[in-house]
Design a protein around this motif. Structure first.
Motif, short mmCIF file in Angstrom:
data_model
loop_
_atom_site.label_atom_id
_atom_site.label_comp_id
_atom_site.label_asym_id
_atom_site.label_seq_id
_atom_site.Cartn_x
_atom_site.Cartn_y
_atom_site.Cartn_z
N TYR A 1 -13.89 7.17 11.53
CA TYR A 1 -15.15 6.87 12.24
C TYR A 1 -15.62 5.45 11.94
CZ TYR A 1 -20.08 6.74 13.43
OH TYR A 1 -21.28 6.37 13.95
N SER A 2 -16.19 4.80 12.93
CA SER A 2 -16.91 3.55 12.73
C SER A 2 -18.09 3.54 13.70
CB SER A 2 -16.02 2.33 12.94
OG SER A 2 -15.43 2.34 14.22
N ILE A 3 -19.20 2.99 13.27
CA ILE A 3 -20.42 2.97 14.06
C ILE A 3 -20.20 2.12 15.32
CG2 ILE A 3 -21.40 0.92 12.94
CD1 ILE A 3 -24.13 2.34 12.95
N PRO A 4 -20.83 2.44 16.44
CA PRO A 4 -20.70 1.60 17.64
C PRO A 4 -21.01 0.14 17.34
CG PRO A 4 -21.82 3.63 18.19
CD PRO A 4 -21.66 3.64 16.70
N GLY A 5 -20.19 -0.74 17.93
CA GLY A 5 -20.35 -2.17 17.71
C GLY A 5 -19.57 -2.69 16.53
N PHE A 6 -18.83 -1.80 15.85
CA PHE A 6 -18.05 -2.22 14.70
C PHE A 6 -16.89 -3.10 15.17
CE2 PHE A 6 -15.46 -2.05 10.95
CZ PHE A 6 -16.34 -1.82 9.91
N PRO A 7 -16.66 -4.26 14.53
CA PRO A 7 -15.60 -5.16 14.98
C PRO A 7 -14.22 -4.54 14.80
CG PRO A 7 -16.50 -5.91 12.88
CD PRO A 7 -17.38 -4.80 13.35
N GLU B 1 0.84 -1.19 0.00
CA GLU B 1 0.00 0.00 0.00
C GLU B 1 0.88 1.25 0.00
OE1 GLU B 1 -2.56 -0.27 3.37
OE2 GLU B 1 -3.70 -1.98 2.58
N SER B 2 0.44 2.27 -0.69
CA SER B 2 1.21 3.52 -0.73
C SER B 2 1.22 4.17 0.64
CB SER B 2 0.60 4.47 -1.76
OG SER B 2 -0.72 4.85 -1.38
N TRP B 3 2.27 4.96 0.89
CA TRP B 3 2.31 5.77 2.10
C TRP B 3 1.32 6.93 1.96
CZ3 TRP B 3 4.52 2.92 5.47
CH2 TRP B 3 5.64 2.15 5.16
N ALA B 4 1.22 7.44 0.75
CA ALA B 4 0.30 8.55 0.48
C ALA B 4 -1.15 8.06 0.51
CB ALA B 4 0.61 9.18 -0.88
N SER B 5 -2.03 8.86 1.09
CA SER B 5 -3.45 8.55 1.13
C SER B 5 -4.22 9.77 0.62
CB SER B 5 -3.89 8.19 2.55
OG SER B 5 -5.27 7.91 2.59
N PRO B 6 -4.66 9.74 -0.62
CA PRO B 6 -5.24 10.95 -1.22
C PRO B 6 -6.63 11.32 -0.72
CG PRO B 6 -5.34 9.11 -2.76
CD PRO B 6 -4.56 8.63 -1.57
N LEU B 7 -7.39 10.35 -0.20
CA LEU B 7 -8.76 10.67 0.23
C LEU B 7 -9.30 9.58 1.13
CD1 LEU B 7 -10.87 8.78 -1.66
CD2 LEU B 7 -10.04 10.33 -3.40
N THR B 8 -10.44 9.87 1.74
CA THR B 8 -11.16 8.89 2.54
C THR B 8 -12.52 8.63 1.92
OG1 THR B 8 -11.91 8.34 4.78
CG2 THR B 8 -12.18 10.60 4.08
N VAL B 9 -13.04 7.43 2.10
CA VAL B 9 -14.30 7.02 1.51
C VAL B 9 -15.23 6.54 2.62
CG1 VAL B 9 -15.41 5.39 -0.06
CG2 VAL B 9 -13.21 6.38 -0.67
N GLN B 10 -16.49 6.95 2.55
CA GLN B 10 -17.45 6.60 3.60
C GLN B 10 -18.38 5.48 3.17
OE1 GLN B 10 -19.44 9.77 5.84
NE2 GLN B 10 -21.40 8.72 5.53
N LEU B 11 -18.47 4.45 4.00
CA LEU B 11 -19.44 3.36 3.81
C LEU B 11 -20.69 3.70 4.62
CD1 LEU B 11 -20.07 0.49 2.75
CD2 LEU B 11 -19.08 -0.39 4.88
N SER B 12 -21.85 3.59 3.98
CA SER B 12 -23.11 3.96 4.63
C SER B 12 -24.15 2.86 4.48
CB SER B 12 -23.67 5.25 4.01
OG SER B 12 -22.80 6.34 4.22
N ALA B 13 -25.16 2.93 5.35
CA ALA B 13 -26.37 2.12 5.20
C ALA B 13 -27.46 3.06 4.70
CB ALA B 13 -26.76 1.47 6.51
N TRP B 14 -28.08 2.71 3.58
CA TRP B 14 -29.15 3.51 2.98
C TRP B 14 -30.47 2.79 3.17
CZ3 TRP B 14 -27.45 8.09 0.73
CH2 TRP B 14 -26.06 8.19 0.51
N PHE B 15 -31.53 3.51 3.49
CA PHE B 15 -32.81 2.86 3.78
C PHE B 15 -33.96 3.82 3.53
CE2 PHE B 15 -30.79 4.63 7.48
CZ PHE B 15 -31.78 5.30 8.18
N GLU B 16 -35.14 3.24 3.34
CA GLU B 16 -36.34 4.00 3.07
C GLU B 16 -36.97 4.51 4.36
OE1 GLU B 16 -37.58 4.79 0.18
OE2 GLU B 16 -36.77 3.39 -1.30
#
Length: 283
Positions: A273-279, A127-142
């Motif tokens: 960030y990680s949601i509470p209960g994240f392993p 993996e590169s030492w450089a980290s150009p950005l962060t990506v967010q994982l979400s739960a989407w719902f109606e």
């Protein structure tokens, strides 16, 4: 007749060994051809620059194929600029995520601008030492579906996921420990369509591709809860003998471009960030 039988008996034990040699011979030829192909790719040049083979997938607006069939997106443009600053000519190839993993493992591609800490690629990439950005994982719902306040709130629910995505190993953990049901969508747009038709309770997907879809097709009542943030990086195939060379060249080029003010500053990678209960094992 006795002589003939003796002759047959003396020859027949050798036949299995002769047949067994064929698979080994074929494998040796294929390995030789693959090695020759890889060596040719590594020495190929364009405008005096060695070619570097870069995979990308459909993950708009970060990386995707545009209407002209060309690689596009924010990290693609950054990768193109960094590669040329490092003295290489990028050659992009559109692939599904599962194929990217395979090609990183066997060295068919040199690198991929993807996400860090992928269990399936452990020991297979640098993996590169450089980290150009962060990506967010979400739960989407109606509207009407309860918003998950912790990861355990997904227990017993049906998740719509993108085919080929492991979410950094999180999906397998959810199936085994939270007993979630999983239904796969072929792409981000299909996942949102399946949610609208009631095919699942939540879509587990990254924010950027979904927001790209919603910018063109707003969905009334759709809600989002942040699950996890992940770092982006360049992943270099350890099956390539120039993996370490490429990483150093790209990282140095990245820092030079930052110093010139041509690209945004490097960000500090680390647990977001990680949601509470994240392993913890998947953070």
């Amino acid at each position: 007749m006795k002589f003939l039988c003796a002759t047959v008996r003396s020859v027949s034990p050798c036949r299995p060994r002769r047949r067994a040699a064929w698979p080994c011979l074929v494998l040796a030829v294929l390995l030789a051809l693959a090695t020759e192909w890889a060596a040719a790719a590594e020495t190929e040049t364009v405008n005096g620059r060695p070619v570097v083979r870069i995979a990308y997938t459909q993950f708009p607006p970060i990386e995707y194929q545009d209407q002209h069939g060309q690689a596009a997106g924010s990290i693609i443009e950054l990768t193109r600029k960094v590669a040329r600053e490092a003295g290489y000519e990028p050659r992009f190839e559109l692939l599904p995520v599962s194929r990217i993993y395979l090609y990183l493992k066997n060295g068919t591609i040199d690198l991929w601008p993807g996400l860090t800490n992928i269990p399936e690629l452990e020991g297979q990439v640098l993996e590169s030492w450089a980290s150009p950005l962060t990506v967010q994982l979400s739960a989407w719902f109606e509207q009407g579906t309860p918003a998950p306040a912790q990861l355990g709130d997904l227990r017993g629910r049906t998740l719509i996921v993108i085919g080929g995505y492991t979410y950094g190993g999180l999906l397998q953990w959810l199936v085994e420990n939270q007993q979630v049901r999983v239904t796969e969508a072929p792409n981000h747009r299909s996942a949102m369509d399946m949610l609208k038709r009631g095919r699942g309770d939540y879509v587990l997907d990254y924010r950027e591709p979904v927001r790209e879809i919603l910018s063109a097709e707003p969905a009334r009542g759709l809600q989002e809860v942040r699950i996890r943030e992940r770092d982006a990086a360049w992943l270099y195939s350890l099956a390539s003998p120039r993996a370490a060379i490429l990483r150093e060249a790209f990282d140095d080029a990245f820092l030079r471009l930052v110093q010139k003010g041509e690209i945004p500053p490097n960000r500090v990678a680390g647990p977001g960030y990680s949601i509470p209960g994240f392993p913890p094992a998947y953070r």
